[in-house]
Motif scaffolding. Structure first.
Motif, PDB file in Angstrom:
ATOM      1  N   UNK A 381      -0.021  18.669  22.367  1.00 21.48           N
ATOM      2  CA  UNK A 381      -0.563  17.385  21.864  1.00 21.48           C
ATOM      3  C   UNK A 381      -0.924  16.732  23.305  1.00 21.48           C
ATOM      4  N   UNK A 382      -1.745  15.592  23.066  1.00 24.91           N
ATOM      5  CA  UNK A 382      -2.308  14.718  24.185  1.00 24.91           C
ATOM      6  C   UNK A 382      -0.719  14.272  24.948  1.00 24.91           C
ATOM      7  N   UNK A 383      -0.072  13.782  24.488  1.00 20.33           N
ATOM      8  CA  UNK A 383       1.164  13.427  25.181  1.00 20.33           C
ATOM      9  C   UNK A 383       2.017  14.359  25.643  1.00 20.33           C
ATOM     10  N   UNK A 384       1.777  15.483  25.377  1.00 18.91           N
ATOM     11  CA  UNK A 384       2.465  16.550  26.050  1.00 18.91           C
ATOM     12  C   UNK A 384       3.934  17.039  25.297  1.00 18.91           C
ATOM     13  N   UNK A 385       4.340  16.213  24.419  1.00 20.13           N
ATOM     14  CA  UNK A 385       5.672  16.543  23.946  1.00 20.13           C
ATOM     15  C   UNK A 385       5.738  17.421  22.776  1.00 20.13           C
ATOM     16  N   UNK A 386       4.527  17.718  22.307  1.00 18.86           N
ATOM     17  CA  UNK A 386       4.650  18.872  21.052  1.00 18.86           C
ATOM     18  C   UNK A 386       3.796  20.019  21.785  1.00 18.86           C
ATOM     19  N   UNK A 387       4.321  20.972  21.041  1.00 22.40           N
ATOM     20  CA  UNK A 387       3.055  22.354  21.270  1.00 22.40           C
ATOM     21  C   UNK A 387       3.201  23.101  20.172  1.00 22.40           C
ATOM     22  N   UNK A 388       1.842  23.446  19.600  1.00 22.81           N
ATOM     23  CA  UNK A 388       1.636  24.116  18.382  1.00 22.81           C
ATOM     24  C   UNK A 388       1.014  25.528  18.700  1.00 22.81           C
ATOM     25  N   UNK A 389       1.348  26.444  17.599  1.00 21.62           N
ATOM     26  CA  UNK A 389       0.791  27.769  17.736  1.00 21.62           C
ATOM     27  C   UNK A 389       0.276  28.327  16.409  1.00 21.62           C
ATOM     28  N   UNK A 390      -0.554  29.398  16.482  1.00 20.35           N
ATOM     29  CA  UNK A 390      -0.870  29.902  15.121  1.00 20.35           C
ATOM     30  C   UNK A 390      -0.873  31.330  15.192  1.00 20.35           C
ATOM     31  N   UNK A 391      -0.818  32.044  14.071  1.00 17.99           N
ATOM     32  CA  UNK A 391      -0.358  33.509  14.067  1.00 17.99           C
ATOM     33  C   UNK A 391      -0.988  34.212  12.940  1.00 17.99           C
ATOM     34  N   UNK A 392      -0.941  35.700  13.126  1.00 23.95           N
ATOM     35  CA  UNK A 392      -1.274  36.475  12.020  1.00 23.95           C
ATOM     36  C   UNK A 392      -0.072  36.592  10.827  1.00 23.95           C
ATOM     37  N   UNK A 393       0.914  35.980  11.236  1.00 19.82           N
ATOM     38  CA  UNK A 393       1.903  35.770  10.463  1.00 19.82           C
ATOM     39  C   UNK A 393       1.722  34.699   9.238  1.00 19.82           C
ATOM     40  N   UNK A 394       0.875  34.114   9.200  1.00 22.14           N
ATOM     41  CA  UNK A 394       0.271  33.176   8.069  1.00 22.14           C
ATOM     42  C   UNK A 394       0.793  31.703   8.569  1.00 22.14           C
ATOM     43  N   UNK A 395       1.227  31.430   9.766  1.00 23.63           N
ATOM     44  CA  UNK A 395       2.150  30.314   9.923  1.00 23.63           C
ATOM     45  C   UNK A 395       1.461  29.433  10.942  1.00 23.63           C
ATOM     46  N   UNK A 396       1.562  28.226  11.119  1.00 27.21           N
ATOM     47  CA  UNK A 396       1.586  27.206  12.153  1.00 27.21           C
ATOM     48  C   UNK A 396       2.720  26.509  12.635  1.00 27.21           C
ATOM     49  N   UNK A 397       3.290  26.790  13.641  1.00 29.42           N
ATOM     50  CA  UNK A 397       4.371  26.362  14.144  1.00 29.42           C
ATOM     51  C   UNK A 397       4.437  25.204  15.281  1.00 29.42           C
ATOM     52  N   UNK A 398       5.402  24.017  15.231  1.00 30.25           N
ATOM     53  CA  UNK A 398       5.216  22.872  16.088  1.00 30.25           C
ATOM     54  C   UNK A 398       6.915  23.123  16.760  1.00 30.25           C
ATOM     55  N   UNK A 408       8.819  22.369  13.315  1.00 28.50           N
ATOM     56  CA  UNK A 408       8.094  22.635  11.877  1.00 28.50           C
ATOM     57  C   UNK A 408       7.481  23.816  11.824  1.00 28.50           C
ATOM     58  N   UNK A 409       7.307  24.448  10.598  1.00 33.08           N
ATOM     59  CA  UNK A 409       6.945  25.771  10.285  1.00 33.08           C
ATOM     60  C   UNK A 409       6.167  25.694   9.239  1.00 33.08           C
ATOM     61  N   UNK A 410       4.940  25.624   9.093  1.00 36.18           N
ATOM     62  CA  UNK A 410       4.137  25.621   8.122  1.00 36.18           C
ATOM     63  C   UNK A 410       3.445  26.872   7.727  1.00 36.18           C
ATOM     64  N   UNK A 411       3.600  27.254   6.416  1.00 44.28           N
ATOM     65  CA  UNK A 411       3.118  28.504   6.007  1.00 44.28           C
ATOM     66  C   UNK A 411       1.696  28.351   5.188  1.00 44.28           C
ATOM     67  N   UNK A 412       0.548  29.301   5.447  1.00 47.41           N
ATOM     68  CA  UNK A 412      -0.495  29.032   4.860  1.00 47.41           C
ATOM     69  C   UNK A 412      -0.754  30.351   3.989  1.00 47.41           C
ATOM     70  N   UNK A 413      -2.048  30.588   3.384  1.00 48.10           N
ATOM     71  CA  UNK A 413      -2.144  31.717   2.618  1.00 48.10           C
ATOM     72  C   UNK A 413      -2.428  33.040   3.252  1.00 48.10           C
ATOM     73  N   UNK A 414      -2.981  32.896   4.447  1.00 49.34           N
ATOM     74  CA  UNK A 414      -3.441  34.005   5.323  1.00 49.34           C
ATOM     75  C   UNK A 414      -3.218  33.838   6.797  1.00 49.34           C
ATOM     76  N   UNK A 415      -3.622  34.890   7.507  1.00 54.88           N
ATOM     77  CA  UNK A 415      -3.696  34.810   8.868  1.00 54.88           C
ATOM     78  C   UNK A 415      -4.491  33.348   9.366  1.00 54.88           C
ATOM     79  N   UNK A 416      -3.749  32.717  10.358  1.00 57.50           N
ATOM     80  CA  UNK A 416      -4.504  31.450  10.895  1.00 57.50           C
ATOM     81  C   UNK A 416      -5.088  31.838  12.400  1.00 57.50           C
ATOM     82  N   UNK A 417      -6.314  31.663  12.337  1.00 57.18           N
ATOM     83  CA  UNK A 417      -7.054  32.126  13.618  1.00 57.18           C
ATOM     84  C   UNK A 417      -7.326  30.918  14.721  1.00 57.18           C
TER      85      UNK A 417
END
Length: 439
Positions: A381-398, A408-417
């Motif tokens: 994030x711009x403030x630098x206190x958060x880091x996010x990532x996406x994966x072939x495991x269908x998730x976006x993690x914070x 936070x652990x967000x689940x999507x329907x398929x791989x997140x590129x």
């Protein structure tokens, strides 16, 4: 356990500050700041780090992951930075929008925050409203995948590149195509804007990097092998790829340096524009820069990343030299991000991990092992206190950078590129053709 440690204040360039001291392990951060020389930077805006860990309470707390002896001099890195306000971690899925007819390969939030652009294998770029998360316009550009896109620093333009070699420039807010040309003989793999927004560059598998303005193609920089990544360091164009080197080119198109350090393909370049970035451009730029000194990071299929810093020769000409090598991943690296204040570097890898590094000494701060499949991208994030990532495991993690834990652990329907983050909003897209908004 030793009661005292031998310590030395140093800058991020390893320059000593004051004399070597014997310090009690229980000394507080406030007491450490009082020991800085009077001619040092304003103590209130100094953050201190030891062995990659920030000193937030006492020296003892920061040292508990590392054992020392009285004969070892502990370097306390002093970094000038006024901590920015923290971003709130997104807590829920605001919406998931359809429209693309193939996988979403790229996504970006404009610097002004008004627009979101997504690119897809269906040959289109779609624009979304940053406030309402609703679709605005779809623009068809090429008969092939559009793998990369980037907004200009002023949010006046969006540049996009296609795997058929096409390069397009779209004007905002009208969202009309200014030009769309099949300029490269092979796929465009990356796009980067110069800090003043007058030019952008494209990397291509045809072994060249193109330089473009709002009027069209300006020049090409040629490599012997495909180019995978490009970025600007002030006026300098950095381009790299399967040649395993980084080529540094001046604003006039002259090759000024070839950087060697990786043993396999260079897959990514990320630049930290620090307080001194204006020294590397001949164009007056009215732009807020981050803290500390400027540097850049390259990632490679050799499973390492390298921090490169500016150096000057006897004639006063600037060049670049390797400062630290970041080793620890067990598979190829897929992404790199630098916090705006320059303190932390994050890397993602096919080894399913996201690693957090300290830029001053190259220490590994933490390894996030939350993904269960390939990690594709990571961003601060711009403030630098958060880091996010996406994966072939269908998730976006914070993740919390400060607490080194998953928020936070967000689940999507398929791989997140692809993903991007601005303030407390995350946008993401992937194989399921949807664009996700998390707030």
């Amino acid at each position: 356990m030793s009661i005292e440690v031998v310590a030395q204040f140093v800058t991020q360039e390893e320059e000593t500050i004051g004399p070597v001291m014997y310090l009690p392990r229980q000394i507080t951060l406030e007491a450490l700041k009082k020991l800085l020389p009077k001619d040092a930077e304003e103590a209130a805006e100094i953050r201190m780090f030891v062995f990659g860990s920030e000193i937030t309470t006492t020296l003892e707390d920061a040292l508990k992951q590392k054992s020392e002896t009285n004969e070892e001099t502990v370097k306390i890195y002093c970094y000038e930075d006024k901590p920015p306000p923290k971003s709130r971690a997104p807590g829920y899925l605001a919406s998931s929008c359809s429209g693309h007819k193939a996988a979403v390969l790229g996504i970006s939030i404009s610097p002004c925050g008004k627009y979101i652009a997504s690119s897809s294998g269906d040959g289109t770029v779609r624009f979304w409203c940053g406030t309402t998360k609703s679709p605005i316009k779809s623009v068809f550009l090429h008969n092939h995948w559009i793998q990369c896109l980037a907004f200009s620093p002023s949010s006046k333009y969006l540049a996009a590149g296609s795997m058929d070699g096409g390069v397009s420039l779209i004007g905002l807010p009208e969202m009309e195509v200014i030009y769309s040309k099949r300029a490269h003989r092979d796929g465009v793999t990356a796009i980067s804007w110069r800090v003043d927004g007058a030019f952008f560059s494209t990397a291509s598998r045809d072994s060249s990097a193109g330089v473009w303005s709002e009027h069209g193609h300006v020049r090409s920089v040629f490599h012997e092998k495909p180019v995978i990544s490009v970025s600007y360091f002030g006026d300098f164009l950095l381009s790299a790829g399967r040649g395993c080197t980084v080529q540094v080119t001046s604003a006039e198109g002259e090759r000024v340096q070839t950087l060697k350090g990786h043993t396999h393909w260079v897959s990514g370049i990320s630049v930290h524009a620090g307080q001194d970035m204006k020294a590397y451009t001949n164009v007056p730029v009215d732009r807020e820069y981050g803290s500390g000194k400027s540097y850049f990071v390259t990632t490679s299929d050799d499973r390492t990343a390298i921090i490169w810093r500016p150096v000057w020769d006897e004639s006063g000409r600037v060049g670049f030299a390797p400062s630290k090598k970041l080793a620890g991943h067990t598979n190829v690296l897929t992404g790199v991000s630098i916090a705006q204040n320059g303190i932390y570097i994050a890397t993602s890898s096919f080894d399913r991990t996201v690693r957090l590094w300290n830029s001053m000494n190259g220490f590994l701060v933490h390894t996030f092992k939350n993904h269960t499949s390939l990690a594709y991208q990571t961003k601060f994030s711009k403030s630098g206190n958060l880091l996010v990532s996406c994966s072939a495991d269908k998730t976006v993690k914070v993740y919390s950078v400060e607490k080194k834990k998953l928020l936070s652990d967000f689940v999507c329907k398929d791989q997140v590129f692809a993903l991007d983050i601005k303030d407390s909003m995350i946008v993401a897209g992937g194989k399921d053709k949807l664009v996700y908004f998390f707030t």
